[in-house]
Design an enzyme around this catalytic site. Structure first.
Site, short mmCIF file in Angstrom:
data_model
loop_
_atom_site.label_atom_id
_atom_site.label_comp_id
_atom_site.label_asym_id
_atom_site.label_seq_id
_atom_site.Cartn_x
_atom_site.Cartn_y
_atom_site.Cartn_z
CG ASN A 201 -0.26 -0.06 2.51
OD1 ASN A 201 0.44 0.87 2.87
ND2 ASN A 201 -0.41 -1.17 3.22
CB ALA A 267 2.01 -0.47 10.73
CG ASP A 271 -7.16 -5.14 6.49
OD1 ASP A 271 -6.55 -5.07 7.58
OD2 ASP A 271 -7.81 -4.19 6.02
CE LYS A 281 8.27 -12.51 -13.87
NZ LYS A 281 8.92 -12.07 -15.09
CB ILE A 299 -0.98 -6.29 14.73
CG1 ILE A 299 -0.50 -7.10 13.51
CG2 ILE A 299 0.09 -6.24 15.80
CD1 ILE A 299 0.66 -6.47 12.78
CE LYS A 330 -11.21 0.68 11.09
NZ LYS A 330 -10.61 1.43 10.02
N1 CTP Z 1 -4.18 -2.94 12.12
C1 CTP Z 1 -3.42 -3.97 12.62
N2 CTP Z 1 -3.38 -5.17 11.98
C2 CTP Z 1 -4.10 -5.39 10.87
C3 CTP Z 1 -4.90 -4.35 10.33
C4 CTP Z 1 -4.92 -3.13 10.98
O1 CTP Z 1 -2.76 -3.76 13.64
N3 CTP Z 1 -4.02 -6.57 10.28
C5 CTP Z 1 -4.23 -1.68 12.86
C6 CTP Z 1 -3.60 -0.50 12.14
O2 CTP Z 1 -2.23 -0.38 12.47
C7 CTP Z 1 -4.42 0.67 12.68
C8 CTP Z 1 -5.77 0.07 12.96
O3 CTP Z 1 -5.56 -1.34 13.04
O4 CTP Z 1 -3.89 1.13 13.92
C9 CTP Z 1 -6.82 0.35 11.95
O5 CTP Z 1 -6.38 0.11 10.65
P1 CTP Z 1 -7.34 0.37 9.41
O6 CTP Z 1 -6.67 -0.08 8.16
O7 CTP Z 1 -7.90 1.76 9.47
O8 CTP Z 1 -8.58 -0.56 9.73
P2 CTP Z 1 -8.87 -2.08 9.58
O9 CTP Z 1 -9.03 -2.63 10.93
O10 CTP Z 1 -7.87 -2.74 8.69
O11 CTP Z 1 -10.30 -2.06 8.92
P3 CTP Z 1 -10.75 -1.53 7.47
O12 CTP Z 1 -9.58 -1.77 6.55
O13 CTP Z 1 -11.95 -2.37 7.16
O14 CTP Z 1 -11.11 -0.10 7.65
#
Ligand code: CTP
Length: 393
Positions: A201, A267, A271, A281, A299, A330
């Site tokens: 990303n 971070a 997901d 490859k 996490i 959240k």
């Molecule tokens: N986070 C995490 N581990 C993951 C996904 C997210 O620790 N696998 C943490 C990110 O570091 C951030 C928070 O969760 O502090 C929210 O991340 P965000 O991307 O906004 O939300 P998601 O929980 O991934 O939900 P969505 O993508 O559906 O908005």
């Protein structure tokens, strides 16, 4: 910052830069001779402030300007400090903007002497330095090496990085997070598809790095777990752990979290990750290609589950719609104490930009909306908020 007329004046430019990047506001008072070595324009551009040179032409409020500057600053550093300014300061002479400011200044003063070895060792200079030291002025050392006069010896100004370290440690004694441990995550994660491709990303890692540095500047011992980024940090209180994937980030966090007093998860963790990583490859074919993905572990939610009462856990929420509702869920679902809401709808906020605009939401239901600021300043606001929330005195 005072700049006087020595060849080392060119190094004062680097010092201004270091101070600015650190987050300090810098105002420069330069002597007329300093401006023979560096231009007023360079000093002004780097400090982002007007340069004070002449006592009687700076503004209509000439009589009070040096007093105002003395009140404004938290610290006055003169780099380079020539034998002349040292002599004037020791003798109480105030005949230009800088020497006047020095006499008017009741704040800590640091001098970084720079001169020829004979001048430095002259009994007059040594007596002046001793006198100033007895009055509480911090006299920084000098380095040995090539001097502008063509000889070699001591009298060289310390390197800007060394002066900067001295300034930082001066403020360190007042650090509010001394003795605390922090875990910070930063950057993106890269989820491998095959040996040459990944899912990633746009996160640059800047917000997480700024938070880690701000926490470390406040005295915390920081473990910075970061995904792939070009950013660097030299802070002695930051221990950096480089990871690539969400699974590696999870492992590193689970190891560091139990020891941490505060945890900030900035971070942008993937997901989903490919169900399988192709060992070779993947070759192109005529057909379309579908990639099967599996969920990664959240996490923040995992850390939230294990959180103790004395730990403060801060998560981020990056949203493009229903910002507040999503951020509040959240906070609850992941058992965080504070959520930093980033709305991508705001210009100048979010990924790949030096500024950010955040709203802070905490468990007590308090909502604090910020303004668009440099990420360094946003990091400072977040750290101040955490300190208040944790009731650290
Ligand atoms: N986070 C995490 N581990 C993951 C996904 C997210 O620790 N696998 C943490 C990110 O570091 C951030 C928070 O969760 O502090 C929210 O991340 P965000 O991307 O906004 O939300 P998601 O929980 O991934 O939900 P969505 O993508 O559906 O908005």
């Amino acid at each position: 910052m005072g700049v006087t007329g020595g060849i080392a004046a060119y190094k004062s430019l680097s010092l201004i830069r270091l101070l600015r990047v650190w987050g300090a506001e810098v105002k420069v008072v330069a002597t007329r001779h300093a401006l023979e070595f560096v231009t007023e324009l360079s000093l002004r551009t780097l400090s982002q402030n007007k340069v004070y040179t002449d006592m009687f032409s700076v503004s209509e409020n000439v009589e009070v300007e040096h007093i105002a500057l003395a009140d404004w600053a938290d610290l006055l550093v003169v780099a380079p400090a020539t034998a002349n300014i040292i002599g004037k300061y020791a003798g109480g002479i105030a005949d230009d903007a800088l020497s006047t400011l020095l006499l008017a200044c009741a704040k800590p003063v640091f001098l970084a002497p720079a001169m020829n070895s004979n001048m430095l060792h002259h009994p007059a200079t040594q007596a002046n330095l001793q006198k100033l030291q007895e009055r509480g002025v911090q006299i920084l050392g000098t380095g040995t090496g090539f001097l502008a006069c063509g000889t070699s010896g001591d009298g060289r100004m310390l390197e800007p990085e060394q002066i900067f370290e001295n300034i930082k440690s001066h403020f360190a004694s007042k650090r509010i997070l001394s003795g605390k441990r922090a875990l910070v995550t930063a950057g993106p994660t890269y989820e491998p598809i095959d040996p040459v491709r990944f899912i990633g990303n746009y996160s640059s890692g800047l917000m997480g790095f700024q938070l880690a540095e701000t926490l470390a500047d406040a005295g915390a011992q920081v473990t910075l777990v970061t995904g792939p980024t070009h950013l660097q940090t030299q802070h002695p209180l930051i221990q950096r752990v480089d990871v690539k994937t969400a699974a590696q980030m999870l492992n590193a966090c689970l190891q560091a979290a139990p020891q941490a007093d505060l945890i900030v998860m900035a971070a942008a963790v993937a997901d989903y990750t490919p169900q399988e990583v192709a060992p070779e490859k993947i070759k192109k074919s005529e057909a379309n290609f579908n990639l099967a993905l599996k969920k990664t572990t959240d996490i923040l939610a995992e850390i939230g589950k294990q959180k103790t009462d004395s730990q403060c856990v801060v998560g981020f929420a990056l949203e493009t719609e229903h910002e507040m509702d999503n951020a509040v869920s959240k906070l609850k679902n992941k058992n965080a104490d504070i959520i930093v809401l980033n709305s991508l709808k705001n210009q100048g906020a979010g990924f790949q930009c030096p500024t950010n605009l955040v709203t802070l939401i905490d468990r007590t239901g308090k909502i604090t909306k910020g303004e668009l600021k440099d990420k360094r300043e946003v990091a400072q606001d977040i750290v101040n908020y955490i300190v208040d929330y944790m009731k650290i005195k």
